[in-house]
Design a protein around this motif. Structure first.
Motif, PDB file in Angstrom:
ATOM      1  N   GLN A 187     -54.010 -35.457 -15.116  1.00 31.08           N
ATOM      2  CA  GLN A 187     -54.208 -33.189 -15.149  1.00 31.08           C
ATOM      3  C   GLN A 187     -52.832 -33.210 -14.452  1.00 31.08           C
ATOM      4  OE1 GLN A 187     -57.538 -34.712 -12.298  1.00 31.08           O
ATOM      5  NE2 GLN A 187     -59.414 -33.606 -12.943  1.00 31.08           N
ATOM      6  N   HIS A 229     -50.698 -31.401 -17.190  1.00 26.79           N
ATOM      7  CA  HIS A 229     -50.672 -29.916 -17.880  1.00 26.79           C
ATOM      8  C   HIS A 229     -50.824 -29.011 -16.309  1.00 26.79           C
ATOM      9  CE1 HIS A 229     -52.325 -32.042 -21.398  1.00 26.79           C
ATOM     10  NE2 HIS A 229     -53.139 -32.989 -19.887  1.00 26.79           N
ATOM     11  N   ASN A 265     -50.954 -26.403 -10.379  1.00 24.24           N
ATOM     12  CA  ASN A 265     -51.263 -26.568 -11.534  1.00 24.24           C
ATOM     13  C   ASN A 265     -50.520 -25.431 -12.122  1.00 24.24           C
ATOM     14  OD1 ASN A 265     -51.326 -29.173 -11.761  1.00 24.24           O
ATOM     15  ND2 ASN A 265     -53.089 -29.086 -12.956  1.00 24.24           N
TER      16      ASN A 265
END
Length: 139
Positions: free
Chosen positions: A9, A12, A54
């Protein structure tokens, strides 16, 4: 509550680019007000890369940087507001452009080669911009 993020995760990221009037003022705002972290801010002052989890926020001043702030071939100058867009990174931009042209996708500009890579803008069905970007390979 802290969220557990796996390595997959974490690899990304969501990239968003904003055209701003003043990069330093914007960096200060995002860092101080919203808790972003400055990842990169070259001495030229026309660009900064910020992060928040992110999300990677790329900030450019019009007329600066290798490609994002550059005036379009028709003379249109990027400005805050209407130039905000999602950036999608692709491994081979030339190939992707060729594929999309076969699908009659409408491009906003021609391929631009900047300091960090190659990019092109396309329009979604509503006219919103999407940036396709191929970063230069680091040595």
């Amino acid at each position: 509550m802290k969220e557990n993020i796996t390595k997959t995760q974490a690899d990304h990221f969501v990239y968003m680019r904003y055209i701003v009037n003043d990069v330093k003022e914007s960096v200060d705002f995002y860092n101080r007000t919203l808790g972003f972290k400055t990842e990169m801010q070259p001495p030229s002052g026309g660009f900064a890369l910020l992060s928040f989890g992110n999300l990677k926020l790329l900030i450019n001043r019009p007329g600066s940087g290798g490609g994002a702030g550059r005036t379009m071939t028709d003379g249109t100058v990027p400005s805050p507001g209407g130039w905000n867009r999602i950036q999608i990174r692709v491994p081979d931009l030339d190939k992707k452009i060729a594929e999309l042209k076969l699908q009659n996708v409408i491009f906003r500009n021609e391929l631009v080669i900047g300091n960090g890579g190659k990019q092109i803008l396309l329009r979604d069905p509503s006219g919103n911009l999407v940036e396709l970007f191929e970063p230069f390979k680091r040595k």
